[in-house]
Design an enzyme around this catalytic site. Structure first.
Site, PDB file in Angstrom:
ATOM      1  N   TYR A  59      13.432  17.824  -7.474  1.00  0.00           N
ATOM      2  CA  TYR A  59      14.096  18.366  -6.285  1.00  0.00           C
ATOM      3  C   TYR A  59      15.324  19.198  -6.651  1.00  0.00           C
ATOM      4  O   TYR A  59      15.690  20.106  -5.916  1.00  0.00           O
ATOM      5  CB  TYR A  59      14.546  17.235  -5.367  1.00  0.00           C
ATOM      6  N   LYS A 117       5.339   7.862 -14.965  1.00  0.00           N
ATOM      7  CA  LYS A 117       4.122   8.486 -15.500  1.00  0.00           C
ATOM      8  C   LYS A 117       4.385   8.728 -16.975  1.00  0.00           C
ATOM      9  O   LYS A 117       4.331   9.859 -17.476  1.00  0.00           O
ATOM     10  CB  LYS A 117       3.835   9.780 -14.715  1.00  0.00           C
ATOM     11  N   ASP A 152       0.113   6.644 -10.368  1.00  0.00           N
ATOM     12  CA  ASP A 152      -1.208   6.683  -9.723  1.00  0.00           C
ATOM     13  C   ASP A 152      -1.725   5.265  -9.481  1.00  0.00           C
ATOM     14  O   ASP A 152      -2.280   4.955  -8.416  1.00  0.00           O
ATOM     15  CB  ASP A 152      -2.209   7.514 -10.550  1.00  0.00           C
ATOM     16  N   ASP A 196       6.307   7.079   1.739  1.00  0.00           N
ATOM     17  CA  ASP A 196       5.509   7.396   2.931  1.00  0.00           C
ATOM     18  C   ASP A 196       4.269   6.510   2.964  1.00  0.00           C
ATOM     19  O   ASP A 196       3.893   5.969   4.008  1.00  0.00           O
ATOM     20  CB  ASP A 196       5.080   8.872   2.939  1.00  0.00           C
ATOM     21  N   ASP A 210       9.342   9.824  -3.017  1.00  0.00           N
ATOM     22  CA  ASP A 210       9.065  10.488  -1.742  1.00  0.00           C
ATOM     23  C   ASP A 210       7.650  10.158  -1.285  1.00  0.00           C
ATOM     24  O   ASP A 210       7.405   9.779  -0.143  1.00  0.00           O
ATOM     25  CB  ASP A 210       9.242  12.000  -1.897  1.00  0.00           C
TER      26      ASP A 210
END
Ligand code: IPM
Ligand code: MG
Length: 356
Positions: free
Chosen positions: A142, A190, A222, A250, A246
C-alpha cells in the site's frame, strides 16, 4: 474521567450511524460520570466536496489533539469507476492511517448466536468461532515506493517493503493480544515465495522466545484463506501484513453471518481510531435503514482499548445483545420479522443504557 474525542462521520451511511454512536457514547458517559467533549470534522468524499482534500490538515490536527477518533465510513461510487480521478476518498484514509501512525488494525471476529443461520458456512463450523485478526496497516504494498507506470503506460509496478522495526512492533502487539486470550498466535505470510514474508517469518521466530507462554504457528496466506472457511475455530490471534490482512479480514468477517455487526480498532503511535468494518453503503444513505450495530460496537471498543474502561464497553455489548434478543433489528437481519429503522435501533440501545 475526561474523554476528548473526534467524530468523523464520513460518507454514505456514516453520518446516520455516527449520530447513534454519539447518543450511545453520551449515555454511557452520563451513566459512569465521565466528562465527554467532542469535535466533528470532515473526511473522505464529503471532505473532497467541501474543501477538495479527503483528509484535510484541520481534520488531522483535531485527531492529533484528541484521545480517540470515532470514524464512520468513506467511499462514494462516483470515484469507484473512474481510475483517472486525481483525488480519491481512499487516499484520505491511507493518509490518515500513515499520519496517525495507525500500524495495527484489530478486527475481532465473533459470532452472535441469533445470527449463526446467516453464515454462508454450516452452523457447526462457525458456532463459537472467536478470533482476532491483526493486520499491519501502514506498510507493505500500500505504501511501498516506487509505485506507478512506465512512460508508455503499458507496465505498472508496486513495491512491497517491510523493515524489521515495522514487523517487530506489530508482532509485539499480536503476542500481547494472544497473551490476553487463548495464547495461540498464527503468523500468516507467503515465505515460500516473497522476500518480505521471509523477513516476517525470521523476525517472528526470533521473537518467539520472548513470549514463551504463547504457542506460535505459521501459515501461508493461501492456506490461511482456506482454513478460515474450513476450520475457523482453530484460530485465536492471527497476524499478517497489510495486503494479506485486507483480503483475509473481509473473508473472516462474513463467515459469522454478521458483517454489519463487526467493529474494528486501529492503534499505533498517536490517537487510536475506531470504526465499523463495513463500508459507506451508498445505496442506503439517508434512508435510515442501515445497521448501526457495528458502529455502536466500535464505541465499545473505544471504551475498552482506547480508555481501558472495560465496564463501559461491557454495558454497550449487553445493550446490543439485548436489542438482538428483543428482535429490535434493522432489515438486513430481520429475517421476515419486523424491521426497525436505523434510528429506532440506536434509540432503543441508548434507552436501554439510560434506564438500566
Ligand atoms: C479496508 C478497506 C481499505 C483498505 C480501502 C477502502 C482503501 O478495504 O479498510 O479494509 O484496503 O485498507
Ligand atoms: Mg478491506
Amino acid at each position: 474521567m475526561k474523554l476528548n474525542i473526534v467524530v468523523l462521520p464520513g460518507d454514505g451511511i456514516g453520518p446516520e450511524i455516527m449520530a447513534q454512536a454519539l447518543s450511545v457514547t453520551k449515555a454511557v458517559c452520563d451513566k459512569f460520570g465521565h466528562e465527554l467533549t467532542y469535535n466533528q470534522a470532515v473526511v473522505g468524499a464529503s471532505a473532497i466536496d467541501a474543501v477538495g482534500d479527503p483528509y484535510p490538515a484541520e481534520t488531522h490536527a483535531l485527531c492529533m489533539q484528541s484521545d480517540a477518533v470515532l470514524f464512520g465510513a468513506i467511499g462514494d461510487p462516483k470515484y469507484d469507476n473512474d481510475p483517472s480521478a486525481k483525488v480519491r476518498p481512499e487516499q484520505g484514509l491511507l493518509r490518515m492511517r500513515k499520519q496517525l501512525g495507525l500500524y495495527g488494525n484489530i478486527r475481532p471476529v465473533i459470532t452472535f448466536p441469533s445470527l449463526i443461520h446467516k453464515s454462508p458456512l454450516k452452523a457447526e463450523l462457525v458456532d463459537g468461532a472467536d478470533f482476532v485478526c491483526i493486520r499491519e496497516l501502514t506498510g507493505g504494498m500500500y505504501f511501498g515506493r516506487p509505485q506507478g507506470r512506465s512512460e508508455d503506460g503499458n507496465t505498472a509496478y508496486d513495491t512491497c517493503v517491510y523493515t524489521r522495526e515495522e514487523i517487530e512492533r506489530i508482532l509485539h502487539l499480536a503476542f500481547k493480544f494472544a497473551g490476553q486470550r487463548r495464547k495461540k498466535l498464527t503468523v500468516v505470510d507467503k515465505a515460500n515465495v516473497i522476500a518480505t514474508s521471509r523477513l516476517w517469518r525470521q523476525v517472528a521466530q526470533e521473537m518467539a522466545p520472548l513470549y514463551p507462554d504463547i504457542e506460535i504457528d505459521y501459515l501461508f496466506v493461501d492456506n490461511a484463506a482456506m482454513r478460515i472457511i474450513q476450520w475457523p475455530k482453530s484460530f485465536d490471534v492471527m497476524v499478517t501484513e497489510n495486503m494479506f490482512g485486507d483480503i483475509l479480514t473481509d473473508e473472516a468477517s462474513v463467515i459469522t453471518g454478521s458483517m454489519g455487526l463487526l467493529p474494528s480498532a486501529s492503534i499505533g503511535l498517536h490517537t487510536s481510531l475506531f470504526e465499523p468494518i463495513h463500508g459507506s453503503y451508498p445505496q442506503a444513505a439517508g434512508k435510515d435503514i442501515a445497521n448501526p450495530l457495528a458502529m455502536i460496537l466500535s464505541v465499545a471498543l473505544m471504551f475498552e482499548y482506547g480508555f481501558d474502561l472495560v465496564k463501559e464497553g461491557a454495558l454497550i455489548r449487553e445493550a446490543v445483545n439485548a436489542s438482538l434478543e428483543a428482535g429490535v433489528v434493522t432489515e438486513d437481519i430481520a429475517d421476515g420479522g419486523k424491521a426497525y429503522k436505523l434510528s429506532e435501533v440506536g434509540e432503543w440501545i441508548t434507552d436501554y443504557i439510560i434506564n438500566l
